[in-house]
Scaffold this motif. Structure first.
Motif, PDB file in Angstrom:
ATOM      1  N   PHE A 149     -53.726  56.999  24.487  1.00  0.00           N
ATOM      2  CA  PHE A 149     -54.899  57.872  24.477  1.00  0.00           C
ATOM      3  C   PHE A 149     -55.872  57.438  25.564  1.00  0.00           C
ATOM      4  CE2 PHE A 149     -59.232  58.865  22.994  1.00  0.00           C
ATOM      5  CZ  PHE A 149     -59.128  60.245  22.891  1.00  0.00           C
ATOM      6  N   ALA A 150     -56.082  56.124  25.693  1.00  0.00           N
ATOM      7  CA  ALA A 150     -56.959  55.603  26.743  1.00  0.00           C
ATOM      8  C   ALA A 150     -56.380  55.911  28.118  1.00  0.00           C
ATOM      9  CB  ALA A 150     -57.149  54.095  26.563  1.00  0.00           C
ATOM     10  N   ALA A 151     -55.050  55.791  28.258  1.00  0.00           N
ATOM     11  CA  ALA A 151     -54.391  56.098  29.531  1.00  0.00           C
ATOM     12  C   ALA A 151     -54.578  57.575  29.890  1.00  0.00           C
ATOM     13  CB  ALA A 151     -52.909  55.761  29.449  1.00  0.00           C
ATOM     14  N   LEU A 152     -54.500  58.441  28.879  1.00  0.00           N
ATOM     15  CA  LEU A 152     -54.708  59.872  29.103  1.00  0.00           C
ATOM     16  C   LEU A 152     -56.141  60.144  29.554  1.00  0.00           C
ATOM     17  CD1 LEU A 152     -53.734  62.820  28.919  1.00  0.00           C
ATOM     18  CD2 LEU A 152     -54.341  62.798  26.484  1.00  0.00           C
ATOM     19  N   LYS A 153     -57.092  59.432  28.956  1.00  0.00           N
ATOM     20  CA  LYS A 153     -58.496  59.592  29.349  1.00  0.00           C
ATOM     21  C   LYS A 153     -58.704  59.167  30.803  1.00  0.00           C
ATOM     22  CE  LYS A 153     -61.769  60.048  26.867  1.00  0.00           C
ATOM     23  NZ  LYS A 153     -62.681  61.186  26.602  1.00  0.00           N
ATOM     24  N   VAL A 154     -58.076  58.062  31.205  1.00  0.00           N
ATOM     25  CA  VAL A 154     -58.186  57.610  32.598  1.00  0.00           C
ATOM     26  C   VAL A 154     -57.652  58.689  33.540  1.00  0.00           C
ATOM     27  CG1 VAL A 154     -57.392  55.920  34.299  1.00  0.00           C
ATOM     28  CG2 VAL A 154     -58.046  55.163  32.011  1.00  0.00           C
ATOM     29  N   PHE A 155     -56.514  59.264  33.177  1.00  0.00           N
ATOM     30  CA  PHE A 155     -55.894  60.317  33.988  1.00  0.00           C
ATOM     31  C   PHE A 155     -56.825  61.523  34.128  1.00  0.00           C
ATOM     32  CE2 PHE A 155     -53.099  64.179  33.817  1.00  0.00           C
ATOM     33  CZ  PHE A 155     -52.717  64.148  35.154  1.00  0.00           C
ATOM     34  N   LEU A 156     -57.405  61.967  33.029  1.00  0.00           N
ATOM     35  CA  LEU A 156     -58.261  63.152  33.050  1.00  0.00           C
ATOM     36  C   LEU A 156     -59.549  62.892  33.844  1.00  0.00           C
ATOM     37  CD1 LEU A 156     -57.859  64.463  29.390  1.00  0.00           C
ATOM     38  CD2 LEU A 156     -56.751  65.294  31.464  1.00  0.00           C
ATOM     39  N   PHE A 157     -60.133  61.716  33.664  1.00  0.00           N
ATOM     40  CA  PHE A 157     -61.358  61.419  34.404  1.00  0.00           C
ATOM     41  C   PHE A 157     -61.064  61.203  35.887  1.00  0.00           C
ATOM     42  CE2 PHE A 157     -63.277  61.020  30.311  1.00  0.00           C
ATOM     43  CZ  PHE A 157     -64.634  61.220  30.520  1.00  0.00           C
ATOM     44  N   ALA A 158     -59.864  60.741  36.197  1.00  0.00           N
ATOM     45  CA  ALA A 158     -59.468  60.631  37.606  1.00  0.00           C
ATOM     46  C   ALA A 158     -59.368  62.024  38.222  1.00  0.00           C
ATOM     47  CB  ALA A 158     -58.135  59.899  37.721  1.00  0.00           C
ATOM     48  N   ILE A 159     -58.848  62.985  37.460  1.00  0.00           N
ATOM     49  CA  ILE A 159     -58.753  64.372  37.922  1.00  0.00           C
ATOM     50  C   ILE A 159     -60.144  64.962  38.152  1.00  0.00           C
ATOM     51  CG2 ILE A 159     -58.074  66.720  37.248  1.00  0.00           C
ATOM     52  CD1 ILE A 159     -55.709  65.038  38.052  1.00  0.00           C
ATOM     53  N   LEU A 160     -61.075  64.660  37.238  1.00  0.00           N
ATOM     54  CA  LEU A 160     -62.415  65.244  37.295  1.00  0.00           C
ATOM     55  C   LEU A 160     -63.229  64.765  38.496  1.00  0.00           C
ATOM     56  CD1 LEU A 160     -63.433  65.110  33.522  1.00  0.00           C
ATOM     57  CD2 LEU A 160     -62.867  67.134  34.864  1.00  0.00           C
ATOM     58  N   ARG A 161     -62.777  63.701  39.168  1.00  0.00           N
ATOM     59  CA  ARG A 161     -63.506  63.174  40.322  1.00  0.00           C
ATOM     60  C   ARG A 161     -63.290  64.004  41.595  1.00  0.00           C
ATOM     61  NH1 ARG A 161     -61.641  58.721  42.339  1.00  0.00           N
ATOM     62  NH2 ARG A 161     -63.580  57.674  42.912  1.00  0.00           N
ATOM     63  N   LYS A 162     -62.414  64.974  41.551  1.00  0.00           N
ATOM     64  CA  LYS A 162     -61.962  65.641  42.768  1.00  0.00           C
ATOM     65  C   LYS A 162     -63.098  66.131  43.653  1.00  0.00           C
ATOM     66  CE  LYS A 162     -58.688  69.002  44.546  1.00  0.00           C
ATOM     67  NZ  LYS A 162     -57.596  69.943  44.238  1.00  0.00           N
ATOM     68  N   TYR A 163     -64.100  66.773  43.072  1.00  0.00           N
ATOM     69  CA  TYR A 163     -65.174  67.343  43.888  1.00  0.00           C
ATOM     70  C   TYR A 163     -66.437  66.473  43.880  1.00  0.00           C
ATOM     71  CZ  TYR A 163     -62.095  71.359  43.578  1.00  0.00           C
ATOM     72  OH  TYR A 163     -61.003  72.184  43.637  1.00  0.00           O
ATOM     73  N   ALA A 164     -66.331  65.281  43.308  1.00  0.00           N
ATOM     74  CA  ALA A 164     -67.497  64.398  43.235  1.00  0.00           C
ATOM     75  C   ALA A 164     -67.401  63.234  44.204  1.00  0.00           C
ATOM     76  CB  ALA A 164     -67.663  63.873  41.802  1.00  0.00           C
ATOM     77  N   VAL A 165     -66.207  62.985  44.754  1.00  0.00           N
ATOM     78  CA  VAL A 165     -66.008  61.855  45.659  1.00  0.00           C
ATOM     79  C   VAL A 165     -65.232  62.328  46.886  1.00  0.00           C
ATOM     80  CG1 VAL A 165     -66.004  60.159  43.789  1.00  0.00           C
ATOM     81  CG2 VAL A 165     -63.849  61.182  44.520  1.00  0.00           C
ATOM     82  N   VAL A 166     -65.140  61.459  47.883  1.00  0.00           N
ATOM     83  CA  VAL A 166     -64.385  61.801  49.087  1.00  0.00           C
ATOM     84  C   VAL A 166     -62.901  61.885  48.754  1.00  0.00           C
ATOM     85  CG1 VAL A 166     -66.070  60.796  50.650  1.00  0.00           C
ATOM     86  CG2 VAL A 166     -64.232  59.371  49.745  1.00  0.00           C
ATOM     87  N   ALA A 167     -62.164  62.639  49.559  1.00  0.00           N
ATOM     88  CA  ALA A 167     -60.747  62.906  49.284  1.00  0.00           C
ATOM     89  C   ALA A 167     -59.919  61.625  49.221  1.00  0.00           C
ATOM     90  CB  ALA A 167     -60.186  63.844  50.344  1.00  0.00           C
ATOM     91  N   SER A 168     -60.198  60.676  50.113  1.00  0.00           N
ATOM     92  CA  SER A 168     -59.406  59.445  50.137  1.00  0.00           C
ATOM     93  C   SER A 168     -59.564  58.668  48.835  1.00  0.00           C
ATOM     94  CB  SER A 168     -59.816  58.574  51.327  1.00  0.00           C
ATOM     95  OG  SER A 168     -61.192  58.260  51.275  1.00  0.00           O
TER      96      SER A 168
END
Length: 239
Positions: A152-171
């Motif tokens: 469940f924690a791993a899934l949360k990390v994955f989802l929050f990593a996805i949510l960063r797309k437009y908040a951080v630089v592409a790299s």
């Protein structure tokens, strides 16, 4: 050490050399003084890198990143003595804490659309249930609960990593996401080899390689964040 954490090339060479040595030592002896040194050195090197770049990070973000690395470091030490059931479960607990600190570090204030997350949630939940189906018979009551929390924690990390797309630089986004996928590989192989009868060739080496890659790319990615300094040749602090 200053020169190592200042240069991306030097740090990468040192990190992956330690990782290679650790994989070799692991295949020779699962628990030895040298193995303790090599395995724990991976997280310590990333911790030193993070601390070197602390001036480029918000205090809150640095706290979460450092806390995550410390939790993984403690978990790594405890996991070396996995034959002791209590220490094994305690190691999983620290890994869960590490992933939760990664969730806090990856969180952003940017609004997001739930519709965009649906396919990723479906992918993550499907993968989790497939793994659970394969390992179900090998789980006891305690391990069932802890492994569920871990995924469940791993899934949360994955989802929050996805949510960063437009908040951080592409790299930064791409590096973190790459690290998360490597983490998926490591976690899946670990679960299958620990709680099922499925025989995965070179599983022990694969687990450590994917684990090392995941930590490397996640840490490098979050250090870039909005500050694109870490992987830029002209950066004064990381060349």
């Amino acid at each position: 050490m200053y020169k190592i954490v200042k240069s991306r090339l030097h740090f990468s060479v040192v990190f992956f050399t330690i990782l290679l040595i650790d994989v070799i030592v692991k295949n020779i002896s699962e628990v030895s003084l040298f193995r303790i040194v090599t395995k724990t050195s991976l997280l310590l090197s990333l911790l030193l890198l993070a601390l070197y770049h602390k001036s480029e990070q918000k205090k809150r973000n640095m706290f979460f990143l450092v806390s995550a690395l410390i939790c993984f470091w403690v978990g790594d030490i405890l996991m070396l003595f996995y034959e002791n059931v209590s220490l094994y479960f305690l190691a999983i607990f620290f890994f869960i804490l590490g992933k939760l600190f990664y969730v806090f570090r990856l969180s952003t204030k940017k609004d997001f659309s739930m519709n965009r997350l649906v396919p990723y949630v479906f992918f993550g939940v499907s993968l989790m249930f497939i793994v659970y189906y394969l390992i179900y018979n090998g789980l006891c009551e305690t391990s069932f609960f802890l492994v569920f929390l871990y995924f469940f924690a791993a899934l949360k990390v994955f989802l929050f990593a996805i949510l960063r797309k437009y908040a951080v630089v592409a790299s930064s986004y791409n590096l973190v996401l790459l690290g998360v996928f490597f983490s998926f590989f490591s976690d899946t192989i670990t679960a299958l080899s620990s709680f099922s009868e499925i025989n995965i060739p070179f599983s022990e080496s694969a687990i450590m390689i994917f684990y090392g890659l995941s930590q490397f790319f996640i840490v490098i990615g979050v250090l870039e964040d909005k500050n694109i300094c870490v992987f830029k040749k002209n950066c004064k602090s990381w060349s």
